[in-house]
Design a protein around this motif. Structure first.
Motif, PDB file in Angstrom:
ATOM      1  N   TRP A  14       2.881   2.258  -6.442  1.00 31.13           N
ATOM      2  CA  TRP A  14       1.973   1.169  -6.808  1.00 31.13           C
ATOM      3  C   TRP A  14       0.596   1.708  -7.188  1.00 31.13           C
ATOM      4  N   THR A  15       0.142   2.740  -6.481  1.00 28.73           N
ATOM      5  CA  THR A  15      -1.148   3.360  -6.797  1.00 28.73           C
ATOM      6  C   THR A  15      -1.112   3.972  -8.191  1.00 28.73           C
ATOM      7  N   GLY A  18      -1.220   1.325 -10.747  1.00 22.81           N
ATOM      8  CA  GLY A  18      -2.611   0.870 -10.868  1.00 22.81           C
ATOM      9  C   GLY A  18      -3.450   1.811 -11.723  1.00 22.81           C
ATOM     10  N   LYS A  22      -5.362   0.847 -15.194  1.00 16.81           N
ATOM     11  CA  LYS A  22      -6.791   1.126 -15.432  1.00 16.81           C
ATOM     12  C   LYS A  22      -6.998   1.881 -16.732  1.00 16.81           C
ATOM     13  N   LEU A  65       3.888  -5.157 -11.492  1.00 17.00           N
ATOM     14  CA  LEU A  65       3.042  -3.981 -11.718  1.00 17.00           C
ATOM     15  C   LEU A  65       3.613  -3.099 -12.825  1.00 17.00           C
TER      16      LEU A  65
END
Length: 86
Positions: A14-15, A18, A22, A65
């Motif tokens: 998930w990081t 992300g 970005k 996501l």
């Protein structure tokens, strides 16, 4: 069992998702490129102990996501629309 100070690996995926969002929020990184680019994004975290010892995932383990990371805002809204209208 999970080793001390380590997670199941999902929050790591998930990081990375992300990070991809970005970097390319509007167009995304491209269809089916999450797994292809995961290693590149992982390298940006260097020796972060949270990221060591897990195999590279093929998916983000979160459809929304992953849609956002791969397809950008439009893909995310489409995936969200499917959820809302079904």
């Amino acid at each position: 069992l999970v080793a001390p100070n380590k997670s199941s690996g999902r929050d790591l995926a998930w990081t990375i998702a992300g990070d991809m969002i970005k970097d390319r929020p509007f167009r995304g990184v491209g269809e089916a490129n999450f797994a292809v680019l995961y290693g590149k994004y992982l390298e940006a975290h260097g020796n972060d102990q949270r990221f060591l010892g897990f195999p590279l995932p093929l998916t983000a383990h979160n459809d929304y996501l992953e849609a956002f990371a791969e397809k950008g805002v439009v893909g995310f809204l489409g995936a969200l629309g499917v959820f809302i209208f079904l």
